[in-house]
Design a protein around this motif. Structure first.
Motif, mmCIF file in Angstrom:
data_model
loop_
_atom_site.group_PDB
_atom_site.id
_atom_site.type_symbol
_atom_site.label_atom_id
_atom_site.label_comp_id
_atom_site.label_asym_id
_atom_site.label_seq_id
_atom_site.Cartn_x
_atom_site.Cartn_y
_atom_site.Cartn_z
ATOM 1 N N GLU A 68 6.256 -0.270 3.300
ATOM 2 C CA GLU A 68 7.102 -0.155 2.430
ATOM 3 C C GLU A 68 6.403 1.144 1.269
ATOM 4 O O GLU A 68 7.062 2.542 1.025
ATOM 5 C CB GLU A 68 6.648 -1.133 1.035
ATOM 6 C CG GLU A 68 8.581 -1.052 0.111
ATOM 7 C CD GLU A 68 8.498 -1.587 -0.875
ATOM 8 O OE1 GLU A 68 9.121 -3.413 -0.553
ATOM 9 O OE2 GLU A 68 8.187 -1.325 -2.484
ATOM 10 N N LEU A 69 4.603 0.755 0.781
ATOM 11 C CA LEU A 69 4.534 2.287 0.740
ATOM 12 C C LEU A 69 4.303 3.172 1.534
ATOM 13 O O LEU A 69 4.795 4.636 0.865
ATOM 14 C CB LEU A 69 2.983 1.949 0.178
ATOM 15 C CG LEU A 69 2.460 2.342 -0.428
ATOM 16 C CD1 LEU A 69 1.639 3.043 -2.054
ATOM 17 C CD2 LEU A 69 0.763 2.681 -0.757
ATOM 18 N N ARG A 107 12.912 3.632 4.239
ATOM 19 C CA ARG A 107 12.677 2.735 3.040
ATOM 20 C C ARG A 107 13.857 2.565 3.532
ATOM 21 O O ARG A 107 13.147 0.500 3.258
ATOM 22 C CB ARG A 107 14.221 3.049 1.186
ATOM 23 C CG ARG A 107 12.850 3.538 0.520
ATOM 24 C CD ARG A 107 13.388 4.777 -0.209
ATOM 25 N NE ARG A 107 13.850 3.666 -1.449
ATOM 26 C CZ ARG A 107 12.276 3.302 -2.109
ATOM 27 N NH1 ARG A 107 12.013 4.073 -2.521
ATOM 28 N NH2 ARG A 107 12.468 2.646 -3.200
ATOM 29 N N ASP A 142 4.648 -4.421 2.390
ATOM 30 C CA ASP A 142 3.903 -3.461 1.744
ATOM 31 C C ASP A 142 3.400 -2.380 2.217
ATOM 32 O O ASP A 142 3.799 -1.591 1.649
ATOM 33 C CB ASP A 142 2.961 -4.511 0.832
ATOM 34 C CG ASP A 142 3.942 -5.604 0.059
ATOM 35 O OD1 ASP A 142 4.320 -6.298 -0.407
ATOM 36 O OD2 ASP A 142 3.067 -6.361 0.439
ATOM 37 N N ALA A 143 2.533 -2.615 3.126
ATOM 38 C CA ALA A 143 1.723 -1.417 3.776
ATOM 39 C C ALA A 143 3.176 -0.326 3.970
ATOM 40 O O ALA A 143 3.304 0.773 3.344
ATOM 41 C CB ALA A 143 1.096 -2.110 4.535
ATOM 42 N N ARG A 188 15.814 7.784 3.607
ATOM 43 C CA ARG A 188 16.848 6.537 3.673
ATOM 44 C C ARG A 188 16.176 5.599 4.276
ATOM 45 O O ARG A 188 16.100 4.176 4.491
ATOM 46 C CB ARG A 188 18.444 6.420 3.781
ATOM 47 C CG ARG A 188 18.476 6.934 2.443
ATOM 48 C CD ARG A 188 20.612 7.522 1.696
ATOM 49 N NE ARG A 188 20.386 5.764 1.922
ATOM 50 C CZ ARG A 188 21.443 5.680 0.806
ATOM 51 N NH1 ARG A 188 22.307 6.678 1.128
ATOM 52 N NH2 ARG A 188 21.580 4.654 0.723
ATOM 53 N N VAL A 232 6.320 7.197 -0.046
ATOM 54 C CA VAL A 232 5.890 8.170 0.233
ATOM 55 C C VAL A 232 6.963 9.161 1.204
ATOM 56 O O VAL A 232 6.840 9.983 0.302
ATOM 57 C CB VAL A 232 4.457 8.547 0.682
ATOM 58 C CG1 VAL A 232 4.011 9.992 0.600
ATOM 59 C CG2 VAL A 232 3.509 7.425 -0.525
#
Ligand SMILES: Nc1ncnc2c1ncn2[C@@H]1O[C@H](COP(=O)(O)OP(=O)(O)OP(=O)(O)O)[C@@H](O)[C@H]1O
Ligand SMILES: [Mg+2]
Lengths: 258, 378, 473
Positions: C202-203, C193, C199-200, C190, C207
């Motif tokens: 976040e990816l 996240r 974005d990087a 959690r 995972v």
């Protein structure tokens, strides 16, 4: 009075903006649909967005309540920044009402149930209270007698007024309108516009995509012209219509007014 | 409300059109959204990938590497560790195709199949020329020609091949074709009857359709097989192949009728009124205006019926007709080939055969649906 | 006035050109043709049946059948009548169709939802399943299950036995460790996240979060023994046979025997149902007064399952399982499910599920996108949007084709005759017809049974659709 005047400066500055969009960009696949959008909407401000078809107007306002995701830049609604965080999205959606071009009423629920659905399930409001509230707003949009009918039994104008009442039942601070009158027959446009004007008079913050220029002249604080994914020109309605600056604005206005 | 000074804005230079950031599009985005959208999603992906990794080597070994490709009998297939027994299929292929049809006459079967294939492609090819002629050939000339060819005729110098010798894939094709040839006109007539304004006609049509659709196909086959000979004068004694074919035709017609009815309902009222205003009679109106439109609208539904019909041809075995699947059953039990992999190999082959046909037809109907939708939009 | 004038002056039309007369003529002709065809058929049948000595009445119904059936839900033996054989067959048909419908519905809805999933693996699995099974004849699938899977199973002495699984409470340290690992992974996920900014990251975070969830799940499921290797520390234990065996004679299951005190369990079940109804009413009233939502589904489930379970333990476990035991070459005791039944059930459920999945997918897709968007714009999250807005609309589209799939499954159960499951067609239209020769009567009765089921179901469906239709323009 004095206490209010002494509010810290940055707090009030913060409060002043209902929506802030800073350098927002969005792509559909390779297609750059929103380009460097910078827009600050003050509390109680009424903004009309216009522009040719496909210019990204719908996409822009749908980013405000996260029906679409933006890929760069920041969107801050009433001090809350939109991220992937579900709770923040919930918080913003509770405060932002939306009215769609094709109404999107729920056909399996009666008018009253359409209006009480979100108060009951999102605001956890007692059913009776929610029904009273719904009747109040249905009366405000002047169709309380239709409460027990189903959406399919109403005219387009009535359906759109129900949609407005449904959004108002959540007591939103900001209302988004996406071409609310363009799916309506001419004689029904007026009843919906009257409802929107009344709402504007009450001080609601509004972001309207519409081509009803008389509405813009009557209530807008600012008119924004979008083309090809960017904001081209923004101005108060009188100068905007009387004296457009940009070539593309002039061309567009001459097409829809002339 | 206080007067507010509104900030005005004028764009002086256009903002640049940029490519999306790496994570907004392309493969990375696809992976993020389709494989790793959340914990559940990731778990699913993991399990799926693990399954592929686990199952692929075994499958490849069973179907290709360890499979028996050439062997005159079942000995090699009985060896421990042997995979699929493809030589069984190869050796039995003729039997699957023609069953006991006299081998020196199979050119007649092949000719029939080839004619049928040509006509089917003609009719199904979107935008092929002169479809009316093709339809006339397929629905009238072809059945007669095929019957004469397959059954033989002394007058033409073709020796007789009695129907007890027929079987295999070609018999399955016959059953399906007969079903198609009779069900289209039958279904159209029944559908018109069900929508007729004459109550007696409507009653009989509805009765027939609801009756046939309410009972299993097997019971219709049983009825055709045991009751048909009772219903006609004893001297007729219908052929053992004709009886189930009557059952198939009745059954398919009832289902076809419902599809055609849906098409008739989709045609707006104005078309009928327009045709009547032109002074066309009922049958002319149907033939020239309504049916061409209604049948076009329901092409996907019609193909759907064909798929069902093709799968249902396997059931004629219940009245002793040796269709393709029955020949597989017979071959599977041949003691010369008995072995642990024979059953699965036989069923795999039969499954692949039916699958290719049915899947092909369903793709075809999907394509037609898209074309129709595109046509309507224009 | 004008009407009167017209009526008086109505010109005489030649009869053949009068549409009303033509209509009557056409109908009379149709009726004549149909009725004379039927009459000819009946006449021929009477002659032919008399000539061949085929019975023309139902006298056979009460005669002794003289054959046995290997699965009977009612008392039946070789000295029973043909009429009783009919009921045996009918009940067997209803049994396999009823259970098949339950399985096909569960699997079909699951697959339909999976086909719409955003997840690639779920989506492709469902697509491959549907496209494979619905494009291969059901008969072929039945023969495959029966001849290629069930018949080659080993004889009873070498049965496949399902090991029993027992759940035990882990010892305190391993439990604590498992809990800590699960909790740690969960919160780490959690945290990762919520901190994702670009974005990087976040990816990576998604995972990481996914892995965290998996670790948490595994930790909770298998207990900490996996990590610390403490003997007996696990949660799941695989033990000896659970009394479930599969062999070429069928599927053997433990036979439940209900002892005294079981009526308390049933009473508790009734009480649970009553209480959850009462809770539903109370929850509605509470919502109306205070706005608070109650976890109705959870509480009902707890009441309906929990109360009987408590009563079961309180009454000292009044259900004993009689396990199948291998004696010599065969099993004694337990319940034996025929391999024919297993094959038919498998075939029917798996095949029909593919069609149901397609109906479910079409139903959900038929709900306009705007409906979801409007619900989201009102602040409803994904789950309530599905429950309150999408599903009610989708169900209305799904229900009619769903019932026709149920009817198809019931009619397709007649394929039992190919693998020898004693359903209505196999027992009645097969054996009884062969022995009595009463073809017309037997076929008529069989068809009447299926026809009654079909018409009754579609009638009920039409009634229901009319009752639940929301008003439309
Ligand atoms: N889901 C989508 N996927 C790909 N492209 C999209 C999608 N939705 C919109 N677009 C494209 O994005 C552009 C902007 O769309 P948008 O709906 O915002 O335009 P608009 O200004 O509201 O136009 P209109 O006045 O016609 O409603 C259009 O060119 C459209 O084709
Ligand atoms: Mg738009």
């Amino acid at each position: 009075m004095a206490a209010i005047a002494q509010e810290p400066a940055q707090e009030s500055a913060h409060e002043a903006a209902a929506i802030e969009m800073i350098g927002v960009n969005k792509w559909y696949g390779q297609f750059h649909v929103l380009r460097d959008i910078n827009l600050v909407v003050g509390q109680g401000e009424r903004i009309v967005i216009c522009g040719p078809s496909g210019s990204g107007k719908s996409t822009l306002i749908r980013c405000v309540n996260r029906l679409e995701e933006h890929q760069s830049g920041r969107i801050i609604v009433r001090g809350v920044e939109l991220t992937n965080d579900l709770r923040k999205i919930d918080e913003i959606r509770r405060d932002v009402g939306m009215v769609f071009q094709n109404f999107n009423l729920f056909p399996h629920l009666s008018i009253l149930e359409n209006c009480t659905l979100a108060p009951i399930w999102v605001r956890k409001m007692p059913r009776r209270e929610a029904e009273d509230l719904a009747m109040h707003y249905l009366a405000r949009v002047k169709i309380p007698e239709q409460a027990h009918k189903y959406p399919g039994q109403l005219s387009g104008g009535q359906q759109q007024r129900v949609a407005i009442a449904r959004a108002l039942c959540m007591n939103p601070r900001i209302m988004l309108f996406d071409e609310p009158t363009s799916a309506l027959d001419p004689e029904m446009v007026k009843e919906v516009l009257d409802t929107m004007v009344a709402l504007a008079r009450d001080g609601m913050t509004m972001l309207c995509v519409t081509h009803e220029m008389n509405f813009a002249k009557q209530v807008a604080d600012r008119v924004i012209f979008m083309d090809r994914g960017e904001i081209v020109e923004a101005n108060a309605p009188e100068p905007f219509f009387a004296n457009p600056q940009h070539e593309r604005t002039k061309l567009f206005l001459s097409q829809i007014l002339g | 409300m206080a007067e507010r000074t509104t900030p005005s804005f004028l764009r002086t230079e256009p903002s640049p059109v940029l490519p999306p950031p790496v994570f907004a599009g392309g493969a990375v985005k696809w992976v993020r959204e389709n494989m790793l959208a959340g914990p559940g999603s990731a778990l699913f992906t993991l399990v799926g990938l693990a399954f592929i990794v686990w199952a692929t080597p075994g499958l490849v070994r069973h179907l290709i590497l360890d499979a028996v490709w050439t062997s005159p009998d079942g000995v090699a297939c009985r060896a421990p560790g042997a995979g699929a027994c493809w030589s069984f299929i190869a050796r039995k292929l003729e039997f699957f195709l023609y069953a006991s049809y006299p081998r020196d006459m199979v050119w007649r079967v092949n000719l029939c199949l080839a004619m049928g294939a040509v006509l089917a492609v003609w009719l199904l090819w979107p935008g092929a020329a002169r479809k009316g002629l093709g339809a006339a050939l397929f629905f009238i000339v072809y059945p007669v020609a095929a019957l004469v060819l397959l059954h033989g005729s002394e007058a033409l110098g073709l020796p007789k091949a009695p129907t007890d010798l027929w079987g295999g894939i070609f018999l399955s094709m016959i059953v399906a074709t007969v079903g198609i040839v009779f069900s289209l006109p039958g279904g159209v007539l029944l559908a018109l009857g069900r929508r007729s304004r004459l109550p007696v006609v409507r009653f009989f049509a509805t009765l027939f359709i609801e009756f046939v659709r309410g009972v299993p196909f097997i019971t219709v086959l049983f009825m055709a097989n045991t009751m048909l000979p009772l219903f006609v004068p004893a001297s007729w004694s219908p052929d053992r192949l004709v009886r189930p074919l009557v059952g198939v035709s009745l059954f398919a017609s009832a289902y076809m009728a419902e599809v055609v009815r849906a098409g008739l309902q989709a045609i707006p009222r104005g078309q009928t009124e327009g045709a009547m205003a032109l002074g066309l009679s009922y049958w002319k109106m149907m033939r020239l205006i309504i049916l061409p439109q209604a049948l076009t609208v329901v092409i996907p539904g019609i193909v759907g019926i064909f798929i069902g019909l093709f799968k249902d041809t396997t059931l004629v075995a219940v009245v002793g007709i040796p269709d393709f699947l029955r020949t597989v059953e017979t071959a599977r039990l041949d003691p010369a080939w008995a072995g642990p992999t024979i059953s699965t190999t036989g069923y795999l082959f039969a499954g692949a055969f039916y699958w290719v046909f049915c899947f092909g037809m369903s793709r075809y109907s999907l394509m037609m649906e898209r074309r129709l939708a595109a046509g309507r939009k224009r | 006035m004008s009407g009167g004038e017209q009526g008086a002056a109505r010109p005489q039309v030649p009869l053949l050109h009068d549409p009303r007369f033509r209509g009557i003529l056409a109908q009379a002709l149709t009726a004549l043709v149909v009725i004379s065809l039927i009459w000819a058929a009946v006449d021929n049948a009477a002659t032919n049946m008399r000539a061949r000595g085929i019975p023309t009445n139902f006298d056979f119904w009460d005669r002794t059948s003289g054959f046995d059936v290997n699965q009977t839900l009612i008392a039946y033996s070789a000295i029973s009548t043909y009429g009783q054989a009919f009921w045996v067959g009918l009940l067997n048909t209803l049994l396999v169709a009823g259970i098949g419908i339950v399985f096909a519905t569960l699997l079909g809805f699951l697959l339909g939802v999976m086909r719409l999933s955003a997840n690639w693996a779920a989506r492709s699995f469902a697509a491959i399943y549907v496209e494979t099974l619905r494009n291969v004849p059901l008969l072929l699938q039945l023969l495959f299950w029966y001849n290629a899977i069930l018949t080659p199973l080993p004889a009873p002495r070498a049965s496949l036995g399902m090991p029993s699984v027992t759940l035990t409470w882990p010892d305190a340290p391993s439990f604590a460790l498992a809990l800590a690992a699960a909790g740690g992974a969960f919160f780490a996920a959690r945290f990762a996240r919520s901190r994702a900014e670009d974005d990087a990251r976040e990816l990576l975070a998604s995972v990481g979060a996914a892995l965290g969830w998996i670790v948490a799940l595994v930790a909770l499921l298998f207990g900490a023994s996996v990590f610390i290797g403490a003997p007996g520390g696990g949660v799941l234990h695989w033990g000896g046979p659970a009394g479930v065996y599969l062999n070429n004679r069928g599927l053997l299951l433990p036979d439940p025997r209900f002892g005294p005190g079981f009526e308390w369990v049933m009473a508790a079940l009734a009480l649970g149902v009553a209480l959850s109804l009462a809770f539903g009413i109370w929850a509605r009233r509470r919502q109306a007064l205070s706005g608070a939502q109650s976890p109705l589904a959870l509480v009902s489930l707890a009441l309906i399952l929990g109360l009987p379970l408590l009563a079961f333990f309180a009454a000292g476990g009044p259900v004993t399982l009689e396990y199948p035991v291998l004696r010599g070459f065969n099993f004694q005791g337990g319940v034996r499910v025929l391999p024919e039944f297993v094959a038919l059930l498998l075939g029917l459920s798996l095949y029909t599920a593919a069609f149901i999945a397609e109906e479910v997918r079409a139903g959900v897709q038929s709900v306009a996108r705007g409906q979801t968007e409007a619900a989201h714009a009102l602040g409803l999250r994904a789950a309530p949007t599905l429950r309150l807005v999408v599903l009610p609309q989708a169900m209305r589209v799904i229900l009619p084709p769903l019932t026709s799939q149920y009817l198809n499954l019931t009619k397709n159960s007649s394929l039992a005759v190919f693998i020898g499951y004693p359903d209505l067609v196999q027992v009645f239209m097969g054996t009884v017809l062969n022995q009595t020769g009463a073809a017309v009567q037997v076929i008529a009765v069989t068809m009447a049974v299926y026809l009654t089921i079909s018409l009754a179901t579609s009638g009920l469906m039409a009634l229901y659709a009319r009752r639940t239709a929301w008003a439309e323009r």
